[in-house]
Design a protein around this motif. Structure first.
Motif, PDB file in Angstrom:
ATOM      1  N   ARG A 161       0.857  -1.191   0.000  1.00  0.00           N
ATOM      2  CA  ARG A 161       0.000   0.000   0.000  1.00  0.00           C
ATOM      3  C   ARG A 161       0.887   1.232   0.000  1.00  0.00           C
ATOM      4  N   LYS A 162       0.365   2.271  -0.635  1.00  0.00           N
ATOM      5  CA  LYS A 162       1.057   3.563  -0.644  1.00  0.00           C
ATOM      6  C   LYS A 162       0.004   4.653  -0.485  1.00  0.00           C
ATOM      7  N   PHE A 163       0.405   5.750   0.125  1.00  0.00           N
ATOM      8  CA  PHE A 163      -0.545   6.819   0.440  1.00  0.00           C
ATOM      9  C   PHE A 163       0.004   8.165  -0.018  1.00  0.00           C
ATOM     10  N   TYR A 164      -0.869   8.984  -0.522  1.00  0.00           N
ATOM     11  CA  TYR A 164      -0.506  10.354  -0.905  1.00  0.00           C
ATOM     12  C   TYR A 164      -1.377  11.293  -0.091  1.00  0.00           C
ATOM     13  N   PHE A 165      -0.754  12.264   0.549  1.00  0.00           N
ATOM     14  CA  PHE A 165      -1.512  13.293   1.273  1.00  0.00           C
ATOM     15  C   PHE A 165      -1.528  14.529   0.377  1.00  0.00           C
ATOM     16  N   VAL A 166      -2.679  14.846  -0.135  1.00  0.00           N
ATOM     17  CA  VAL A 166      -2.792  15.954  -1.079  1.00  0.00           C
ATOM     18  C   VAL A 166      -3.262  17.209  -0.338  1.00  0.00           C
ATOM     19  N   PHE A 167      -2.408  18.229  -0.337  1.00  0.00           N
ATOM     20  CA  PHE A 167      -2.727  19.525   0.275  1.00  0.00           C
ATOM     21  C   PHE A 167      -3.057  20.566  -0.801  1.00  0.00           C
ATOM     22  N   ASP A 168      -2.565  20.329  -2.004  1.00  0.00           N
ATOM     23  CA  ASP A 168      -2.647  21.280  -3.108  1.00  0.00           C
ATOM     24  C   ASP A 168      -4.113  21.531  -3.527  1.00  0.00           C
ATOM     25  N   GLU A 169      -4.525  22.809  -3.501  1.00  0.00           N
ATOM     26  CA  GLU A 169      -5.940  23.156  -3.745  1.00  0.00           C
ATOM     27  C   GLU A 169      -6.394  22.712  -5.135  1.00  0.00           C
ATOM     28  N   ASN A 170      -5.553  22.972  -6.111  1.00  0.00           N
ATOM     29  CA  ASN A 170      -5.906  22.659  -7.493  1.00  0.00           C
ATOM     30  C   ASN A 170      -6.097  21.142  -7.687  1.00  0.00           C
ATOM     31  N   ILE A 175      -6.713  18.165   3.911  1.00  0.00           N
ATOM     32  CA  ILE A 175      -5.913  17.068   3.328  1.00  0.00           C
ATOM     33  C   ILE A 175      -6.860  16.053   2.686  1.00  0.00           C
ATOM     34  N   VAL A 176      -6.499  15.597   1.510  1.00  0.00           N
ATOM     35  CA  VAL A 176      -7.181  14.427   0.947  1.00  0.00           C
ATOM     36  C   VAL A 176      -6.135  13.313   0.850  1.00  0.00           C
ATOM     37  N   ALA A 177      -6.363  12.256   1.628  1.00  0.00           N
ATOM     38  CA  ALA A 177      -5.463  11.099   1.556  1.00  0.00           C
ATOM     39  C   ALA A 177      -5.932  10.210   0.407  1.00  0.00           C
ATOM     40  N   VAL A 178      -5.032   9.922  -0.506  1.00  0.00           N
ATOM     41  CA  VAL A 178      -5.334   9.028  -1.624  1.00  0.00           C
ATOM     42  C   VAL A 178      -4.631   7.712  -1.315  1.00  0.00           C
ATOM     43  N   CYS A 179      -5.419   6.673  -1.143  1.00  0.00           N
ATOM     44  CA  CYS A 179      -4.922   5.415  -0.590  1.00  0.00           C
ATOM     45  C   CYS A 179      -4.884   4.369  -1.704  1.00  0.00           C
ATOM     46  N   CYS A 180      -3.700   3.818  -1.937  1.00  0.00           N
ATOM     47  CA  CYS A 180      -3.471   2.986  -3.127  1.00  0.00           C
ATOM     48  C   CYS A 180      -2.984   1.599  -2.762  1.00  0.00           C
ATOM     49  N   ILE A 212      -5.930  -4.900  -1.291  1.00  0.00           N
ATOM     50  CA  ILE A 212      -7.080  -4.061  -0.895  1.00  0.00           C
ATOM     51  C   ILE A 212      -7.331  -4.191   0.599  1.00  0.00           C
ATOM     52  N   GLN A 213      -7.184  -5.415   1.104  1.00  0.00           N
ATOM     53  CA  GLN A 213      -7.343  -5.603   2.552  1.00  0.00           C
ATOM     54  C   GLN A 213      -6.278  -4.807   3.309  1.00  0.00           C
ATOM     55  N   ASP A 214      -5.058  -4.824   2.797  1.00  0.00           N
ATOM     56  CA  ASP A 214      -3.970  -4.063   3.445  1.00  0.00           C
ATOM     57  C   ASP A 214      -4.326  -2.576   3.529  1.00  0.00           C
ATOM     58  N   VAL A 215      -4.806  -2.030   2.436  1.00  0.00           N
ATOM     59  CA  VAL A 215      -5.162  -0.602   2.422  1.00  0.00           C
ATOM     60  C   VAL A 215      -6.332  -0.344   3.384  1.00  0.00           C
ATOM     61  N   ALA A 216      -7.325  -1.228   3.344  1.00  0.00           N
ATOM     62  CA  ALA A 216      -8.522  -1.006   4.162  1.00  0.00           C
ATOM     63  C   ALA A 216      -8.180  -0.990   5.652  1.00  0.00           C
ATOM     64  N   LEU A 217      -7.288  -1.894   6.049  1.00  0.00           N
ATOM     65  CA  LEU A 217      -6.927  -1.930   7.473  1.00  0.00           C
ATOM     66  C   LEU A 217      -6.154  -0.677   7.867  1.00  0.00           C
ATOM     67  N   SER A 218      -5.281  -0.206   6.993  1.00  0.00           N
ATOM     68  CA  SER A 218      -4.573   1.051   7.258  1.00  0.00           C
ATOM     69  C   SER A 218      -5.562   2.199   7.404  1.00  0.00           C
ATOM     70  N   VAL A 219      -6.521   2.219   6.507  1.00  0.00           N
ATOM     71  CA  VAL A 219      -7.479   3.332   6.520  1.00  0.00           C
ATOM     72  C   VAL A 219      -8.318   3.300   7.795  1.00  0.00           C
ATOM     73  N   PRO A 241       2.393   5.880 -10.615  1.00  0.00           N
ATOM     74  CA  PRO A 241       2.965   4.802 -11.423  1.00  0.00           C
ATOM     75  C   PRO A 241       1.941   3.678 -11.597  1.00  0.00           C
ATOM     76  N   SER A 242       2.156   2.836 -12.627  1.00  0.00           N
ATOM     77  CA  SER A 242       1.116   1.866 -13.008  1.00  0.00           C
ATOM     78  C   SER A 242       0.918   0.764 -11.963  1.00  0.00           C
ATOM     79  N   ASN A 243       1.899   0.557 -11.068  1.00  0.00           N
ATOM     80  CA  ASN A 243       1.714  -0.470 -10.029  1.00  0.00           C
ATOM     81  C   ASN A 243       0.764  -0.018  -8.917  1.00  0.00           C
ATOM     82  N   LEU A 244       0.468   1.283  -8.870  1.00  0.00           N
ATOM     83  CA  LEU A 244      -0.429   1.785  -7.821  1.00  0.00           C
ATOM     84  C   LEU A 244      -1.845   1.958  -8.344  1.00  0.00           C
ATOM     85  N   ARG A 245      -2.798   1.517  -7.525  1.00  0.00           N
ATOM     86  CA  ARG A 245      -4.219   1.669  -7.864  1.00  0.00           C
ATOM     87  C   ARG A 245      -4.898   2.409  -6.710  1.00  0.00           C
ATOM     88  N   PRO A 246      -5.387   3.617  -6.947  1.00  0.00           N
ATOM     89  CA  PRO A 246      -6.076   4.318  -5.867  1.00  0.00           C
ATOM     90  C   PRO A 246      -7.421   3.647  -5.590  1.00  0.00           C
TER      91      PRO A 246
END
Ligand SMILES: Cc1cc2nc3c(=O)[nH]c(=O)nc-3n(C[C@H](O)[C@H](O)[C@H](O)COP(=O)(O)O)c2cc1C
Length: 171
Positions: free
Chosen positions: A45-54, A74-79, A98-105, A137-142
C-alpha cells in the motif's frame, strides 16, 4: 477515548473547518497507516496526502463532483501496490492489497477521530482520472480517498443492523 466508544462515535464527516492540521498530528496519522497489519507483512500500500488546492479540486471532480472532498485541508489518496504482492499471486494482488489498504485506513479513521479530526472514506471515483491527476505509477491503484479535517458538523449516527443479525455464533 475508550476504544469501543471511539469506534461507535466515529462518523463520516463531510463538512470541514479550513484550519490546517498540526504537523505532529499529520505524522501520527501516517504512523496509524503504517502500523496496520498486512498480508505477509508485505505492506502492499502507498498513500498520498494531497494539500494542493488545485489537485484537490480535480480529485473532487473525478469523484462524481463530491465537492466536499476539496474543502478538506488534506485528501489522503490510498493505493494498493501490486508490485509488492507477487509472492501471493492473483489472490495477493486482487484481494490482499485491498485488505492491506482497508486496514490502514481504518486505523487512520480511528486515530483521526481520537485527535478530534473528521474523515470520510470515499470509494466513488474514477481511478484512472485520479491516477492521472497525481501522476501515479502503473503499479499503484487508488482505491479509497479520505478527505480529512477538523469537523464543521456533528452527524447523527446512521442506523446499524443488530449484532445478532450481523454475527452468528457457532458453538
Ligand atoms: C468503501 C466505502 C466507500 C464509501 N464511499 C463514499 C462516497 O463515495 N461518498 C461519501 O460521501 N461517503 C462514502 N462512504 C461513507 C459511507 O457512506 C458511511 O461510512 C456510511 O454511511 C456509514 O456512516 P458512518 O461512517 O458515519 O458510520 C463510503 C464508505 C465506505 C466504507
Amino acid at each position: 477515548l475508550e476504544i469501543l466508544k471511539l469506534v461507535k462515535e466515529r462518523r463520516s464527516v463531510r463538512k470541514y473547518l479550513p484550519d490546517p492540521l498540526p504537523e505532529g498530528t499529520v505524522s501520527e496519522l501516517k504512523e496509524a497507516l503504517v502500523w496496520a497489519p498486512s498480508a505477509g507483512n508485505l505492506q502492499s500500500r502507498k498513500f498520498y496526502f494531497v494539500f494542493d488546492e488545485n489537485k484537490k479540486t480535480k480529485i473532487a471532480q473525478a469523484a462524481l463532483n463530491q465537492d466536499f472532498i476539496a474543502t478538506a485541508p488534506i485528501v489522503a489518496v490510498c493505493c494498493t501496490d501490486a508490485s509488492i504482492q507477487s509472492r501471493y499471486g492473483k489472490r495477493g494482488i486482487e484481494l490482499y492489497t485491498i485488505q492491506d489498504v482497508a486496514l490502514s485506513v481504518q486505523n487512520y479513521l480511528l486515530v483521526a477521530k481520537d485527535r478530534g479530526i473528521g474523515t470520510t472514506v470515499v470509494g466513488a471515483f474514477d481511478e484512472e482520472r485520479v491516477s492521472f491527476i497525481l501522476g501515479l505509477p502503473s503499479n499503484l491503484r487508488p482505491v479509497m480517498l479520505v478527505p480529512t479535517g477538523y469537523p464543521d458538523e456533528n452527524p447523527l449516527p446512521p442506523h446499524r443492523i443488530g449484532i445478532n443479525e450481523a454475527v452468528t455464533e457457532i458453538k
